[in-house]
Scaffold this motif. Structure first.
Motif, PDB file in Angstrom:
ATOM      1  N   GLU A  56      30.527 -49.096  -7.954  1.00  0.00           N
ATOM      2  CA  GLU A  56      29.663 -48.625  -9.048  1.00  0.00           C
ATOM      3  C   GLU A  56      28.462 -47.861  -8.498  1.00  0.00           C
ATOM      4  O   GLU A  56      28.103 -46.787  -9.007  1.00  0.00           O
ATOM      5  CB  GLU A  56      29.191 -49.820  -9.887  1.00  0.00           C
ATOM      6  CG  GLU A  56      30.295 -50.545 -10.653  1.00  0.00           C
ATOM      7  CD  GLU A  56      30.584 -49.931 -11.999  1.00  0.00           C
ATOM      8  OE1 GLU A  56      29.964 -48.898 -12.322  1.00  0.00           O
ATOM      9  OE2 GLU A  56      31.430 -50.478 -12.730  1.00  0.00           O
ATOM     10  N   GLN A  57      27.826 -48.411  -7.466  1.00  0.00           N
ATOM     11  CA  GLN A  57      26.642 -47.765  -6.881  1.00  0.00           C
ATOM     12  C   GLN A  57      27.003 -46.461  -6.186  1.00  0.00           C
ATOM     13  O   GLN A  57      26.282 -45.461  -6.281  1.00  0.00           O
ATOM     14  CB  GLN A  57      25.972 -48.719  -5.902  1.00  0.00           C
ATOM     15  CG  GLN A  57      25.351 -49.942  -6.559  1.00  0.00           C
ATOM     16  CD  GLN A  57      24.939 -51.006  -5.562  1.00  0.00           C
ATOM     17  OE1 GLN A  57      24.888 -50.764  -4.351  1.00  0.00           O
ATOM     18  NE2 GLN A  57      24.671 -52.208  -6.051  1.00  0.00           N
ATOM     19  N   ALA A  58      28.133 -46.456  -5.458  1.00  0.00           N
ATOM     20  CA  ALA A  58      28.519 -45.271  -4.691  1.00  0.00           C
ATOM     21  C   ALA A  58      28.863 -44.090  -5.602  1.00  0.00           C
ATOM     22  O   ALA A  58      28.675 -42.928  -5.219  1.00  0.00           O
ATOM     23  CB  ALA A  58      29.706 -45.598  -3.794  1.00  0.00           C
ATOM     24  N   LEU A  59      29.352 -44.375  -6.804  1.00  0.00           N
ATOM     25  CA  LEU A  59      29.818 -43.306  -7.700  1.00  0.00           C
ATOM     26  C   LEU A  59      28.936 -43.149  -8.926  1.00  0.00           C
ATOM     27  O   LEU A  59      29.338 -42.535  -9.915  1.00  0.00           O
ATOM     28  CB  LEU A  59      31.258 -43.596  -8.125  1.00  0.00           C
ATOM     29  CG  LEU A  59      32.292 -43.680  -6.988  1.00  0.00           C
ATOM     30  CD1 LEU A  59      33.669 -44.037  -7.533  1.00  0.00           C
ATOM     31  CD2 LEU A  59      32.350 -42.364  -6.209  1.00  0.00           C
TER      32      LEU A  59
ATOM     33  N   LEU B  76      33.228 -41.018   0.114  1.00  0.00           N
ATOM     34  CA  LEU B  76      34.118 -41.378  -0.984  1.00  0.00           C
ATOM     35  C   LEU B  76      34.020 -40.401  -2.146  1.00  0.00           C
ATOM     36  O   LEU B  76      35.037 -39.956  -2.691  1.00  0.00           O
ATOM     37  CB  LEU B  76      33.816 -42.796  -1.471  1.00  0.00           C
ATOM     38  CG  LEU B  76      34.651 -43.283  -2.666  1.00  0.00           C
ATOM     39  CD1 LEU B  76      36.135 -43.302  -2.322  1.00  0.00           C
ATOM     40  CD2 LEU B  76      34.183 -44.665  -3.118  1.00  0.00           C
ATOM     41  N   GLY B  77      32.805 -40.066  -2.555  1.00  0.00           N
ATOM     42  CA  GLY B  77      32.622 -39.161  -3.682  1.00  0.00           C
ATOM     43  C   GLY B  77      33.295 -37.817  -3.450  1.00  0.00           C
ATOM     44  O   GLY B  77      34.018 -37.308  -4.314  1.00  0.00           O
ATOM     45  N   ALA B  78      33.071 -37.241  -2.275  1.00  0.00           N
ATOM     46  CA  ALA B  78      33.673 -35.949  -1.942  1.00  0.00           C
ATOM     47  C   ALA B  78      35.188 -36.039  -1.920  1.00  0.00           C
ATOM     48  O   ALA B  78      35.894 -35.108  -2.334  1.00  0.00           O
ATOM     49  CB  ALA B  78      33.147 -35.459  -0.595  1.00  0.00           C
ATOM     50  N   CYS B  79      35.713 -37.176  -1.430  1.00  0.00           N
ATOM     51  CA  CYS B  79      37.160 -37.383  -1.384  1.00  0.00           C
ATOM     52  C   CYS B  79      37.746 -37.413  -2.792  1.00  0.00           C
ATOM     53  O   CYS B  79      38.784 -36.791  -3.056  1.00  0.00           O
ATOM     54  CB  CYS B  79      37.467 -38.681  -0.645  1.00  0.00           C
ATOM     55  SG  CYS B  79      39.227 -39.087  -0.525  1.00  0.00           S
TER      56      CYS B  79
END
Length: 225
Positions: free
Chosen positions: A18-21, A211-214
């Motif tokens: 949740e925090q990462a995205l 992760l987001g870029a992936c």
């Protein structure tokens, strides 16, 4: 807005994703199944059992009105390189971003683990992926290390103790292995790795690093306006 179904082995991974995205215009639906981690010390526990269970769950999740699936458990993601029944929506493993980084930046990598059941299948996935995509090229040098006694702490709910002990161990590893890119290979290790990176003055990569870029590339998610 895209809907991503997340497949976790432990509820503590929900907040990390949740925090990462948080900056993306997406809806996250969470599925948690700790069963395989609880069975991993059984004598008859094997890769076929993991593959069967993961496949069953992914088939179910793909029917629940999501646009894509994110498998956040390294143990679960390890079977994605193997033969799986086809799914109608894209599936991304939590360490796909790390694999992409290794493809584009070959070098020496030390992958640190706390879950002993994860080491062998994960390393097999990494080698299979790199061999398939880098045939005839100089491949990254991969080494693994198990940090014993830590994973049981998080499985019994001692999150604070786990992160404190892990931070100290990762910081020491980063200082000792300055010639090698250190990777905290499991999602549960990410918060400690971030703190250890600051104290050691060097980057410790995690499944959240890119992760987001992936997901932007694999699924097409977009940032909030």
């Amino acid at each position: 807005m895209s809907t991503i179904a997340c497949f976790h082995a432990h509820h503590s991974n929900i907040s990390l994703i949740e925090q990462a995205l948080t900056s993306y215009n997406i809806e996250l639906i969470h599925y948690v199944d700790p069963g395989l981690d609880r069975l991993k010390h059984d004598e008859d526990f094997n890769n076929d059992l993991v593959r069967e269970k993961v496949n069953q769950t992914l088939q179910w999740m793909s029917r629940c009105h999501a646009d894509a699936i994110l498998v956040t458990c390294t143990l679960f993601a390890a079977v994605l390189e193997q033969h799986m029944h086809p799914l109608p929506i894209p599936v991304t493993g939590i360490d796909d971003s790390l694999l992409t980084m290794m493809l584009t930046h070959p070098g020496r990598y030390l992958l640190a683990f706390t879950n002993p059941a994860t080491v062998e299948p994960t390393m097999a996935r990494y080698h299979a992926h790199l061999n398939r995509h880098m045939a005839g090229q100089d491949k990254p040098e991969l080494e693994s290390i198990l940090l014993p006694g830590l994973f049981d702490m998080i499985m019994r709910g001692d999150q604070e103790g786990y992160l404190a002990a892990l931070k100290e161990t990762l910081q020491q590893l980063a200082l000792e292995r300055k010639d090698t890119s250190l990777v905290a290979a499991q999602l549960s290790m990410a918060p400690a790795a971030e703190q250890a990176s600051v104290h050691a003055g060097t980057t410790i990569y995690t499944p959240l690093s890119r992760l987001g870029a992936c997901l932007e590339q694999n699924i097409g998610i977009a940032k909030k306006l």
